[in-house]
Design a protein around this motif. Structure first.
Motif, short mmCIF file in Angstrom:
data_model
loop_
_atom_site.label_atom_id
_atom_site.label_comp_id
_atom_site.label_asym_id
_atom_site.label_seq_id
_atom_site.Cartn_x
_atom_site.Cartn_y
_atom_site.Cartn_z
N UNK A 62 0.78 -1.30 -0.12
CA UNK A 62 0.02 -0.06 -0.03
C UNK A 62 0.94 1.31 -0.10
N UNK A 63 1.89 1.26 0.86
CA UNK A 63 2.68 2.49 1.02
C UNK A 63 3.41 2.85 -0.35
N UNK A 64 3.95 1.65 -0.83
CA UNK A 64 4.88 2.10 -2.02
C UNK A 64 6.25 2.91 -1.57
N UNK A 65 6.75 3.42 -2.65
CA UNK A 65 8.02 4.36 -2.23
C UNK A 65 7.60 5.79 -2.63
N UNK A 66 8.54 6.78 -1.88
CA UNK A 66 8.06 8.33 -2.03
C UNK A 66 9.55 8.79 -2.58
N UNK A 67 9.24 10.19 -3.24
CA UNK A 67 10.40 11.00 -3.47
C UNK A 67 9.88 12.40 -2.97
N UNK A 68 10.85 13.18 -2.78
CA UNK A 68 10.76 14.52 -2.52
C UNK A 68 11.25 15.49 -3.49
N UNK A 69 10.55 16.26 -3.93
CA UNK A 69 10.74 17.44 -5.15
C UNK A 69 10.85 18.69 -4.39
N UNK A 70 12.17 18.99 -4.47
CA UNK A 70 12.46 20.20 -3.66
C UNK A 70 12.25 21.64 -4.71
N UNK A 71 11.62 22.50 -4.16
CA UNK A 71 11.55 24.04 -4.76
C UNK A 71 12.61 24.93 -4.14
N UNK A 72 13.54 25.42 -5.14
CA UNK A 72 14.62 26.44 -4.64
C UNK A 72 14.52 27.43 -5.38
N UNK A 73 15.03 28.68 -5.01
CA UNK A 73 15.27 29.94 -5.66
C UNK A 73 16.72 30.00 -5.92
N UNK A 110 -0.94 7.65 -7.85
CA UNK A 110 -0.06 8.52 -7.42
C UNK A 110 -0.64 9.57 -6.34
N UNK A 111 -0.14 9.87 -5.44
CA UNK A 111 -0.62 10.94 -4.29
C UNK A 111 0.40 11.98 -4.11
N UNK A 112 0.25 13.16 -3.77
CA UNK A 112 1.13 14.16 -3.39
C UNK A 112 0.83 14.80 -2.14
N UNK A 113 1.94 15.57 -1.48
CA UNK A 113 1.48 16.42 -0.15
C UNK A 113 2.56 17.36 -0.52
N UNK A 114 2.12 18.67 -0.24
CA UNK A 114 2.94 19.79 -0.27
C UNK A 114 3.36 20.09 1.25
N UNK A 115 4.80 20.25 1.21
CA UNK A 115 5.44 20.07 2.48
C UNK A 115 5.20 21.37 3.46
N UNK A 116 4.29 22.20 3.05
CA UNK A 116 3.98 23.47 4.01
C UNK A 116 2.92 22.87 4.93
N UNK A 152 5.99 13.13 -3.17
CA UNK A 152 5.26 12.23 -4.27
C UNK A 152 5.31 10.82 -4.02
N UNK A 153 4.14 10.06 -3.90
CA UNK A 153 3.89 8.88 -3.47
C UNK A 153 3.68 7.92 -4.46
N UNK A 154 3.94 6.52 -4.41
CA UNK A 154 3.45 5.90 -5.65
C UNK A 154 3.36 4.33 -5.04
#
Length: 589
Positions: A62-73, A110-116, A152-154
Motif C-alpha cells: 500500500x505505501x509503495x515508495x516516495x520521492x521529495x521534489x524540492x523547490x529552490x530559488x 500517485x498521491x502528493x503532499x505539499x510540505x507546508x 510524491x508517493x506511488x
C-alpha cells in the motif's frame, strides 16, 4: 497502519549540509534553477537520485515508495517558489509494461503532499490523463502556500513479473529549468501474485422500491421455495425500469421467510463462482431482511443461493449502478442519528402525528434535504424497536404512492435493524410506513447520493475481517477494532477510496448487544465515548447480518512516521465474533 516518508525532508537537509547530496540550484546568474529530486525505497531506506537508481514500486504494497521534489530559488535556497509539475510516462514505456494505458492508470497510483502543511494531512490523489497515443501524464499544480516542495508517493496494484517504466518529471511553470528529469520506476511483483480485477465504476440511479422476486407468489421465479444447496436466478436488467445493458450492480432488499432450518443466503453475479461470504443468516421460522449490493452478471442476472432447508425469498429493488456519469454519486458521512421516535428532540411530533411510536397503518416523515441539501437519495440504518405486533416497515419517497415492498420485517418485542437506500421526495423528505401495531423507529444516516461525490466500483463479496481467525478472539464489551478495507490485499486501491459497502455479521455473542461502525483515524485514541447509533442489533447466541455503508476517512497523522485510516467496529455488551465482507467501494475521480 500505513507508513510514509515524512522524514525525507529532514534527512535530506542533513545530507545536503554534509555534502552527500548536490544542491542543484546553485547556478550561474543566466540559468534557471532546476528541481532537486531524491527518493527512498521502502520505509527507512537510503536516499538516492532517481536519475541514477530506479525507484522500486512493489506491486501489492500500500505505501509503495516516495520521492521529495524540492523547490529552490537561485539566491541562497532560503526562498521557495512553487511550480506546476508534470509526471509523464511515454507511450513506448506504457506499451512495454504489458498493460494498456487505461489499465496502468488504475494500477499505478500517485498521491502528493505539499510540505507546508503540517503533519502531511493534505495528501491528494492525482489521476492519470491517458492520451490518444497511449502516453500517460499526471499534473501536480503549484502550491500557493510558500511550499518547500512536494512529496510524491506511488503505490502499485499486485502483478506478476516486472516492468521498467521510464518516466519524466518536468517543471511546467515559470521560474524553473523546463528540461525533463528522468525517473525510472521498477514496478515489480512476485511469482504467484494474483492481479487485481478492477470493476467498472458506475453512478447510482435510485428507484421507488419495486418487487422483483417473491417465490411465494411466483413473481420473478416459479412459485416454489428455494431448496437446500439450490439457487434462484433473478433477472434484473430490463425490468422495473432498469436498462437492459450497462448495469454494473444492483441494490436489493432481500428477505428470507418461512425457512425450515437454520441457514444463510448468498447473493452473487450469475456466471461467477459462488463466494464463501453470506448476506442473510436466519433460523427456522424466522423472517430476516437485509440490503444487498451485488454485481450483475454479464447476462443481467444475479443468483441467490440457499445453504440448508427450504426458504421463500423476496427481493425488492431500490436502485442500480450504471456505467458512466448519468447517475448520482455518493458522499459518505460519519454516522448520525436523524430520527428517533423515542426522543422528543429527534421526533417532536405534530398535530397530525403526535410524539411517540408509529401506529398501525401510520407514517412518519423524515426531512433529509434540510440537513443535506442536494441529496436525492439517502442511505440510512433503520431500526424497529419495541413493536407490539408482527409487522413490517416500508421506506419510500415522501409524496409518492406507497409501494408494496418492505424494508424491515419483525415480530412483537423484536429489535430489528436494516440498511435502507431510498430516493428522497421532491420536497427532500422520506416517508416510513408501519403496517400493524405500534413500533419505535430509529434512523441513522451513513451517506447520501447527489450530483457530486464518488463513483461505485463493485467487487463481489471480499472478506476483510473475521475475528475467529484474526485476532483469534471475539470483540469484547465496550471494545473497538479497526479494519482497513482499502488495501491491495483486499483488491481495493489504498488511495482515493472514500467509502465501502460491507455485509457485517455478528455471531457467538454472549449477551444482547449492538455493533456500531464508523470512520476512524486508525490511530490510538481514548475509547470512553460510546456511539449512540447502531448498525446491527443481536441477542445472545444469535447469528445475524446487516449491510453497512461505511465512510473511509482522509489520511490521518498518528504521530511518528505513521499515517492511517480505518473503519472502526464497536461492540456494546458481552463479547461477539464479527465478520465483514466488502461488496464494493466508492472511488473519487
Amino acid at each position: 497502519m500505513r507508513t510514509t516518508h515524512r522524514a525525507l525532508a529532514a534527512t535530506a537537509g542533513a545530507l545536503l549540509l554534509s555534502g552527500l547530496l548536490p544542491f542543484q540550484s546553485a547556478l550561474a546568474d543566466d540559468k534557471l534553477p532546476k528541481l532537486w529530486n531524491f527518493c527512498m525505497n521502502g520505509s527507512g531506506g537510503s536516499l538516492f537520485d532517481p536519475a541514477e537508481t530506479p525507484v522500486k514500486v512493489p506491486g501489492g504494497e500500500d505505501a509503495g515508495s516516495a520521492c521529495w521534489i524540492n523547490f529552490t530559488s537561485p539566491d541562497s535556497g532560503k526562498n521557495w517558489t512553487g511550480t506546476d509539475l508534470r509526471l509523464a510516462l511515454p507511450a513506448e514505456t506504457v506499451a512495454a509494461s504489458g498493460y494498456s494505458a487505461q489499465q496502468l492508470a488504475q494500477m499505478l497510483l500517485v498521491r502528493t503532499n505539499f510540505s507546508a502543511t503540517e503533519f502531511g494531512e493534505d495528501w491528494t490523489v492525482r489521476r492519470w490523463t491517458v492520451h490518444r497515443d497511449g502516453a500517460m501524464t499526471v499534473r501536480i499544480p503549484a502550491c500557493t502556500n510558500n511550499c518547500t516542495g512536494v512529496f510524491l508517493q506511488l503505490s502499485g496494484a499486485p502483478r506478476e513479473g516486472g516492468a521498467e517504466l521510464k518516466a519524466q518529471l518536468q517543471a511546467t511553470g515559470s521560474g524553473y529549468d523546463p528540461t525533463p528529469m528522468p525517473i525510472t520506476f521498477d514496478y515489480y511483483g512476485r511469482a504467484g501474485t494474483k492481479p487485481v480485477t478492477f470493476g467498472t465504476p458506475g453512478t447510482f440511479v435510485p428507484v421507488t422500491p419495486n418487487r422483483l422476486l417473491d417465490t411465494r407468489s411466483g413473481v420473478g421465479a416459479p412459485a416454489a421455495k428455494v431448496g437446500s444447496g439450490r439457487s434462484v436466478n433473478l433477472k434484473v436488467a430490463g425490468r422495473a425500469g432498469v436498462p437492459a445493458a450497462g448495469v454494473t450492480a444492483v441494490v436489493l432488499n432481500v428477505t428470507a421467510t418461512n425457512p425450515t432450518a437454520g441457514s444463510f443466503v448468498t447473493a452473487h453475479p450469475h456466471g461467477a463462482a459462488r463466494p464463501t461470504a453470506s448476506n442473510l443468516n436466519f433460523t427456522a421460522g424466522r423472517t430476516v431482511p437485509n440490503q444487498v449490493t451485488v454485481p450483475v452478471g454479464a447476462d443481467g442476472t444475479v443468483d441467490l443461493y440457499n445453504h440448508s432447508g427450504t426458504v421463500d425469498l423476496i427481493a425488492d429493488i431500490s436502485g442500480y449502478y450504471l456505467e458512466g456519469d448519468s447517475g448520482l454519486r455518493f458522499t459518505g458521512v460519519s454516522p448520525k442519528r436523524l430520527m428517533d421516535t423515542r426522543n422528543p428532540w429527534l421526533n417532536p411530533g405534530t398535530p397530525e402525528r403526535p410524539f411517540g411510536p408509529v401506529g398501525s397503518g401510520g407514517t412518519i416523515t423524515l426531512d433529509v434535504a434540510g440537513k443535506y441539501p442536494g441529496a436525492r437519495a439517502v442511505t440510512l440504518n433503520v431500526t424497529a424497536t419495541n413493536p407490539t405486533a408482527s409487522s413490517f416497515v416500508t421506506a419510500y419517497p415522501h409524496g409518492a404512492a406507497r409501494p408494496t415492498a418492505s424494508n424491515l420485517n419483525f415480530t412483537a418485542g423484536q429489535t430489528v435493524p436494516n440498511q435502507v437506500t431510498v430516493p428522497v421526495g421532491a420536497d427532500g423528505k422520506v416517508e416510513f410506513y408501519n403496517h400493524s401495531g405500534t413500533v419505535g423507529l430509529v434512523a441513522d444516516i451513513s451517506g447520501y447520493y447527489s450530483d457530486t461525490g464518488a463513483k461505485f466500483v463493485p467487487t463481489g463479496p471480499t472478506r476483510v475481517l473475521d475475528t475467529r481467525e484474526a485476532p483469534g478472539k471475539p470483540l469484547g464489551e465496550h471494545k473497538e477494532l479497526d479494519i482497513q478495507p482499502n488495501s491491495w490485499k483486499h483488491g481495493i486501491p489504498p488511495f482515493g477510496v472514500t467509502g465501502v459497502t460491507m455485509n457485517v455479521t455478528a455471531t457467538n455473542g454472549t449477551a444482547g448487544s449492538h455493533l456500531s461502525a464508523a470512520p476512524s483515524s486508525g490511530c490510538d485514541r481514548y475509547q470512553g465515548m460510546w456511539p449512540e447509533y447502531s448498525n446491527l442489533n443481536f441477542t445472545a447466541g444469535q447469528t445475524i447480518a446487516n449491510a453497512v455503508t461505511g465512510q473511509v476517512p482522509e489520511l490521518n497523522y498518528c504521530g511518528g512516521h505513521v499515517w492511517a485510516d480505518a473503519v472502526t467496529i464497536y461492540n456494546h455488551e458481552g463479547s461477539v465474533d464479527v465478520v465483514a465482507d466488502v461488496s464494493g467501494y466508492f472511488l473519487q475521480d
